[in-house]
Design a protein around this motif. Structure first.
Motif, PDB file in Angstrom:
ATOM      1  N   HIS A 170       6.357  -2.593   2.054  1.00  0.00           N
ATOM      2  CA  HIS A 170       7.093  -3.311   2.595  1.00  0.00           C
ATOM      3  C   HIS A 170       5.923  -3.952   3.581  1.00  0.00           C
ATOM      4  O   HIS A 170       6.302  -3.438   4.584  1.00  0.00           O
ATOM      5  N   PRO A 171       5.129  -4.741   4.299  1.00  0.00           N
ATOM      6  CA  PRO A 171       4.237  -4.693   5.853  1.00  0.00           C
ATOM      7  C   PRO A 171       5.560  -4.147   6.756  1.00  0.00           C
ATOM      8  O   PRO A 171       4.755  -4.210   7.823  1.00  0.00           O
ATOM      9  N   ASP A 172       7.248  -4.806   6.114  1.00  0.00           N
ATOM     10  CA  ASP A 172       7.634  -4.775   7.713  1.00  0.00           C
ATOM     11  C   ASP A 172       8.279  -2.821   7.622  1.00  0.00           C
ATOM     12  O   ASP A 172       8.616  -2.302   8.932  1.00  0.00           O
ATOM     13  N   ASP A 173       7.714  -2.395   6.897  1.00  0.00           N
ATOM     14  CA  ASP A 173       8.114  -0.748   6.313  1.00  0.00           C
ATOM     15  C   ASP A 173       6.423  -0.269   6.504  1.00  0.00           C
ATOM     16  O   ASP A 173       6.549   1.411   6.891  1.00  0.00           O
ATOM     17  N   TYR A 196      11.852   3.233   2.828  1.00  0.00           N
ATOM     18  CA  TYR A 196      11.195   1.684   2.613  1.00  0.00           C
ATOM     19  C   TYR A 196      10.962   1.129   1.247  1.00  0.00           C
ATOM     20  O   TYR A 196      12.216   1.214   1.026  1.00  0.00           O
ATOM     21  N   ARG A 197      10.400   0.223   1.471  1.00  0.00           N
ATOM     22  CA  ARG A 197      10.597  -0.665   0.000  1.00  0.00           C
ATOM     23  C   ARG A 197       9.163  -0.943   0.263  1.00  0.00           C
ATOM     24  O   ARG A 197       8.148  -1.024   0.538  1.00  0.00           O
ATOM     25  N   ILE A 198       9.407  -0.444  -1.316  1.00  0.00           N
ATOM     26  CA  ILE A 198       8.073  -0.785  -2.249  1.00  0.00           C
ATOM     27  C   ILE A 198       7.636  -1.852  -3.239  1.00  0.00           C
ATOM     28  O   ILE A 198       8.900  -1.694  -3.836  1.00  0.00           O
ATOM     29  N   LEU A 199       6.672  -1.963  -3.682  1.00  0.00           N
ATOM     30  CA  LEU A 199       6.219  -3.507  -4.035  1.00  0.00           C
ATOM     31  C   LEU A 199       6.517  -3.076  -6.215  1.00  0.00           C
ATOM     32  O   LEU A 199       5.463  -1.828  -6.225  1.00  0.00           O
ATOM     33  N   LYS A 209      13.541   5.800  -0.910  1.00  0.00           N
ATOM     34  CA  LYS A 209      14.365   7.462  -0.310  1.00  0.00           C
ATOM     35  C   LYS A 209      13.047   8.060  -0.535  1.00  0.00           C
ATOM     36  O   LYS A 209      12.862   9.032  -1.397  1.00  0.00           O
ATOM     37  N   GLU A 210      12.370   8.819   0.359  1.00  0.00           N
ATOM     38  CA  GLU A 210      11.672   9.238   0.582  1.00  0.00           C
ATOM     39  C   GLU A 210      11.645  10.307   1.086  1.00  0.00           C
ATOM     40  O   GLU A 210      11.747  10.862   2.279  1.00  0.00           O
ATOM     41  N   ARG A 211      10.923  11.406   1.001  1.00  0.00           N
ATOM     42  CA  ARG A 211      11.678  13.609   1.528  1.00  0.00           C
ATOM     43  C   ARG A 211       9.872  14.142   0.968  1.00  0.00           C
ATOM     44  O   ARG A 211       9.693  14.176  -0.264  1.00  0.00           O
ATOM     45  N   ASP A 232      15.636   5.995  -5.824  1.00  0.00           N
ATOM     46  CA  ASP A 232      16.397   4.582  -5.560  1.00  0.00           C
ATOM     47  C   ASP A 232      16.963   4.402  -4.827  1.00  0.00           C
ATOM     48  O   ASP A 232      18.340   4.858  -5.259  1.00  0.00           O
ATOM     49  N   ILE A 233      17.064   3.803  -4.074  1.00  0.00           N
ATOM     50  CA  ILE A 233      18.279   3.978  -3.449  1.00  0.00           C
ATOM     51  C   ILE A 233      18.808   2.302  -3.488  1.00  0.00           C
ATOM     52  O   ILE A 233      19.697   1.970  -1.970  1.00  0.00           O
ATOM     53  N   SER A 234      18.362   1.260  -4.090  1.00  0.00           N
ATOM     54  CA  SER A 234      18.974   0.018  -4.594  1.00  0.00           C
ATOM     55  C   SER A 234      20.451  -0.234  -4.008  1.00  0.00           C
ATOM     56  O   SER A 234      21.138  -1.169  -3.157  1.00  0.00           O
ATOM     57  N   HIS A 235      20.754   0.490  -4.812  1.00  0.00           N
ATOM     58  CA  HIS A 235      22.299   0.386  -5.139  1.00  0.00           C
ATOM     59  C   HIS A 235      23.198   0.642  -3.640  1.00  0.00           C
ATOM     60  O   HIS A 235      23.940   0.243  -3.041  1.00  0.00           O
TER      61      HIS A 235
END
Length: 407
Positions: A170-173, A196-199, A209-211, A232-235
């Motif tokens: 995402h451009p903001d991230d 961050y958000r990814i398309l 979440k990336e580690r 995936d951390i959407s929830h």
């Protein structure tokens, strides 16, 4: 006779050798390390300097030995001399006191199908976690099948470089992600973590979440490869948003809470001070006749909800309305004189016949409303002072049976 430990080292499946800490000499190597050299009609060198292309002198070994000993290097990537060839090898090094054990993996390229590290290959192809490896020098990214599944892309369409990865973020991230990863590499850190958000392949953004962890380093401690995973951390993000909304908006009426409204109030007051414009505050008691307090809780809540929705529809877009007590609201009227405020509030206490019908159906009666008005700067120069003044006006109105009172 060989001890069990010596036999285990000799026949362990991973090529390995042992270096004497104080001298940098190869004092032992196992059968698979020897076979690797035999395949190139060569024999292993007897010192680290002669084995490693990157080592020029004994000082280079001492520097590496010190880093392995203090734990700053666990996996080291080096060009190893095998006969007349130079082969890029990944060495997992463990300090054993007087010696260093080095286990060897051939990582001359990132082709997973040729990787000799069977466990890593399995993780990248079969693991349920979204695993990836990034080679910092060549900027080559290798993704697992699970990342393809997570992001809903064919495996051959997953990112293969930093630029391709960032194109999906995402451009903001993307700036924050790049900063964190670049600092990790520049400062030779062990771990990093970022959200961050990814398309995804179906064109919507997924919170992940990336580690990342430094996987191999060069002899100088610089990071050569990073291994990491994303989940995936959407929830989790949806829950956080829900909790934020609960903290910002009153659950019963949908209006701003006291704390959330304070931020808006202070912003509008700041504008009024800078632009020399009028500003008024109104405290609205929805139960000045104490009728609602005698109703059952459910009926009382319906009445408060009905009144709040009615008042919200009557105010202007720039006005700010908040529920600050169970039966009391606070209304901020930017760029509004006391005269204009009184006119607006008269429309609230004098509903149309249709509005009356709706209010009565919801247990609400505008005759129960009592409104106190305070003006900036006459009645206060801070939000707290204006709120106290408006509250005093409400109490005066309730005592004198007036519905609108100016402090």
């Amino acid at each position: 006779m060989d001890t069990p430990f010596e036999l285990a080292f000799k026949y362990m499946p991973t090529p390995a050798f042992i270096i004497e800490s104080s001298t940098g000499k190869l004092i032992s190597y196992n059968r698979n390390f020897e076979i690797f050299f035999e395949n190139f009609n060569a024999t292993p060198s007897d010192t680290w300097e002669s084995l490693c292309e990157n080592a020029v002198s004994f000082d280079d070994w001492q520097a590496l030995n010190s880093k392995v000993k203090n734990g700053s290097i666990e996996r080291c990537e080096n060009l190893i001399r095998v006969g007349d060839k130079l082969i890029n090898m990944q060495l997992e090094m463990r300090h054993l006191g007087d010696t260093v054990l080095a286990c060897v993996y051939n990582t001359d390229h990132m082709d997973l199908s040729a990787a000799e590290n069977t466990l890593l290959k399995f993780a990248l192809t079969e693991s349920s976690a979204g695993l990836w490896i990034w080679e910092t020098g060549s900027d080559l990214v290798s993704c697992s099948k699970s990342i393809a599944t997570l992001l809903n892309y064919p495996l051959d369409k997953t990112p293969r470089s930093t630029a391709e990865w960032h194109a999906l973020v995402h451009p903001d991230d993307v700036k924050r992600l790049a900063t964190i990863v670049n600092e990790h590499v520049a400062l030779n850190q062990d771990y990093y973590e970022v959200e961050y958000r990814i398309l995804t392949g179906d064109q919507h953004y997924l919170w992940v979440k990336e580690r990342g962890r430094s996987y191999t380093k060069g002899p100088d401690g610089s990071i050569k490869k990073i291994i990491g995973f994303m989940v995936d951390i959407s929830h989790q993000k949806a829950l956080e948003e829900h909790l934020r909304n609960q903290a910002t908006f009153d659950e019963l009426t949908g209006l701003l809470t006291r704390g959330a409204a304070l931020t808006h109030f202070k912003k509008q007051l700041g504008l009024a001070k800078r632009q020399y414009t009028p500003l008024t505050m109104a405290k609205i008691n929805l139960d000045a006749n104490e009728r609602l307090s005698k109703l059952p809780m459910e009926a009382r809540n319906i009445a408060i909800q009905t009144s709040a929705r009615y008042i919200y529809k009557k105010i202007r877009e720039a006005d700010v309305l908040a529920r600050v007590e169970p039966d009391k609201l606070l209304l901020l009227l930017p760029n509004t004189s006391v005269k204009d405020a009184k006119n607006l509030l008269k429309h609230i206490i004098n509903p149309t016949e249709d509005e009356k019908s709706t209010l009565f159906e919801g247990n609400s009666d505008p005759m129960d409303f009592c409104i106190g008005i305070a003006a900036f700067p006459e009645d206060g120069e801070t939000i707290e002072e204006l709120a106290l003044s408006a509250n005093q006006a409400v109490e005066d109105g309730q005592a004198s049976c007036k519905q609108i009172v100016v402090n």
